[in-house]
Design an enzyme around this catalytic site. Structure first.
Site, PDB file in Angstrom:
ATOM      1  N   TYR A   1       5.880   0.811   0.746  1.00  0.00           N
ATOM      2  CA  TYR A   1       5.385  -0.555   0.253  1.00  0.00           C
ATOM      3  C   TYR A   1       5.490  -0.807  -1.464  1.00  0.00           C
ATOM      4  O   TYR A   1       5.899   0.473  -2.021  1.00  0.00           O
ATOM      5  CB  TYR A   1       3.855  -0.693   0.527  1.00  0.00           C
ATOM      6  CG  TYR A   1       3.113  -0.048  -0.314  1.00  0.00           C
ATOM      7  CD1 TYR A   1       2.237  -0.492  -1.317  1.00  0.00           C
ATOM      8  CD2 TYR A   1       2.857   1.472  -0.234  1.00  0.00           C
ATOM      9  CE1 TYR A   1       1.384   0.289  -2.095  1.00  0.00           C
ATOM     10  CE2 TYR A   1       1.844   2.399  -0.863  1.00  0.00           C
ATOM     11  CZ  TYR A   1       1.366   1.783  -1.677  1.00  0.00           C
ATOM     12  OH  TYR A   1       0.481   2.431  -2.612  1.00  0.00           O
TER      13      TYR A   1
ATOM     14  N   ARG B   1       5.592   4.448  20.786  1.00  0.00           N
ATOM     15  CA  ARG B   1       5.416   5.698  20.014  1.00  0.00           C
ATOM     16  C   ARG B   1       6.152   7.145  20.554  1.00  0.00           C
ATOM     17  O   ARG B   1       6.137   7.428  21.621  1.00  0.00           O
ATOM     18  CB  ARG B   1       3.739   6.194  20.227  1.00  0.00           C
ATOM     19  CG  ARG B   1       3.444   6.984  19.288  1.00  0.00           C
ATOM     20  CD  ARG B   1       1.911   7.386  19.630  1.00  0.00           C
ATOM     21  NE  ARG B   1       1.435   8.076  18.317  1.00  0.00           N
ATOM     22  CZ  ARG B   1       1.470   9.506  18.353  1.00  0.00           C
ATOM     23  NH1 ARG B   1       2.081  10.066  19.427  1.00  0.00           N
ATOM     24  NH2 ARG B   1       0.862  10.227  17.253  1.00  0.00           N
TER      25      ARG B   1
ATOM     26  N   LYS C   1       6.705   5.937  -2.165  1.00  0.00           N
ATOM     27  CA  LYS C   1       5.350   5.058  -2.162  1.00  0.00           C
ATOM     28  C   LYS C   1       5.324   4.696  -0.665  1.00  0.00           C
ATOM     29  O   LYS C   1       5.589   3.652  -0.110  1.00  0.00           O
ATOM     30  CB  LYS C   1       5.671   3.811  -2.962  1.00  0.00           C
ATOM     31  CG  LYS C   1       4.520   3.083  -3.290  1.00  0.00           C
ATOM     32  CD  LYS C   1       4.768   2.182  -4.447  1.00  0.00           C
ATOM     33  CE  LYS C   1       3.517   1.365  -4.789  1.00  0.00           C
ATOM     34  NZ  LYS C   1       2.276   2.160  -5.350  1.00  0.00           N
TER      35      LYS C   1
ATOM     36  N   ARG D   1      12.291   1.145  -6.986  1.00  0.00           N
ATOM     37  CA  ARG D   1      11.427   2.042  -6.421  1.00  0.00           C
ATOM     38  C   ARG D   1      11.355   2.173  -4.910  1.00  0.00           C
ATOM     39  O   ARG D   1      11.486   2.856  -4.177  1.00  0.00           O
ATOM     40  CB  ARG D   1       9.866   2.264  -6.882  1.00  0.00           C
ATOM     41  CG  ARG D   1       9.244   3.418  -6.609  1.00  0.00           C
ATOM     42  CD  ARG D   1       7.927   3.500  -7.543  1.00  0.00           C
ATOM     43  NE  ARG D   1       6.960   2.328  -7.296  1.00  0.00           N
ATOM     44  CZ  ARG D   1       5.996   2.334  -7.946  1.00  0.00           C
ATOM     45  NH1 ARG D   1       5.480   2.881  -8.923  1.00  0.00           N
ATOM     46  NH2 ARG D   1       5.284   0.937  -7.742  1.00  0.00           N
TER      47      ARG D   1
END
Length: 269
Positions: free
Chosen positions: A19, A87, A132, A38
């Site tokens: 993010y 999953r 991040k 970034r």
């Protein structure tokens, strides 16, 4: 209220994504290019196949900006997850595209001249702090501990070495030099941190990107917390012990330089 997240989004059960958050004021996204750099680097390090080009992502972000009031001030947040799939720890098939989520929220900048209260905690995060990533639970727990003790932020350390805050970078002024930890795997390469180093050099303040200890932190002339919402905030207390306040001249020089940079680049002056 209209945002919808798929139940099988990998962000939901793995925090599998990255993010960015930057300040939006007067229709201007502050330091956008650096935040994009970034973001795409985080995608690369996570091996997340983000499908939008830089220009396409900028166009999507602009759609959000265009829906805000002209005088809106706050944070624009976006995240990319690895997509929607059943999953499983292995990455999903190559045809599963990442999901993109964006929103804005009002968020005034923290005042420059309020001296923050910090606590110190052992840094228990993993060794990918330079990404991040959405995996922020240890940081959330550290910040909650700070708030539970009536403080603003937690400064983290691995043994004696200071790393960063729970959601900020930590810098110190010592002997006229601005010091901060190197951008290795133990800290996030903060955009605001980068700006402060640049502004220091432009204003005749030497800089150093070498590790420093908790003892050096507690004895520093000034301690600075930096983030997108806290550009250059001084610290007045750590663990109830008064700190800083011994180099107001260089602190004031950095704060005024950053305030000018922010106001100019966001077209407020």
């Amino acid at each position: 209220e209209e945002l919808m997240i798929p139940a099988l989004d990998r962000a939901v059960y793995f925090g599998d994504g990255c993010y960015e958050a930057l300040y939006l004021v007067n229709g201007v996204l502050f330091a956008l290019e650096e935040h994009l750099d970034r973001f795409y680097n985080s995608c690369r390090l996570l091996k997340l196949p983000f499908h939008l080009t830089r220009e396409e992502l900028k166009a999507e972000l602009q759609k959000v900006v265009d829906q805000t009031d002209p005088d809106f001030a706050g944070l624009l947040y976006w995240q990319a997850s690895r997509g929607t799939y059943y999953r499983g720890h292995a990455f999903p098939p190559a045809d599963v595209k990442p999901n993109l989520l964006m929103f804005v929220r009002p968020c005034p900048l923290d005042p420059f001249h309020k001296r923050l209260k910090l606590i110190s905690l052992e840094d228990t995060r993993f060794l990918h702090c330079n990404i991040k990533t959405l995996n922020l639970l240890p940081s959330v727990m550290a910040n909650q501990e700070a708030h539970a003790r009536g403080c603003d932020e937690a400064v983290l350390h691995r043994g004696s070495r200071v790393t960063e805050g729970s959601h900020s970078n930590i810098l110190i002024l010592q002997g006229g030099t601005l010091r901060t930890a190197p951008t290795d795997e133990l800290i996030l390469p903060g955009i605001t941190r980068k700006h402060l180093l640049e502004l220091a050099q432009e204003n005749g303040i030497p800089t150093s990107e070498q590790p420093f200890t908790m003892v050096e932190l507690m004895n520093a002339d000034e301690i600075i917390v930096s983030s997108s919402g806290t550009l250059c905030a001084p610290v007045g207390e750590i663990d109830g012990i008064p700190v800083g306040g011994k180099d107001p001249e260089n602190l004031d020089k950095l704060q005024k330089a950053y305030e000018h940079k922010f106001l100019v680049e966001t077209k407020q002056i």
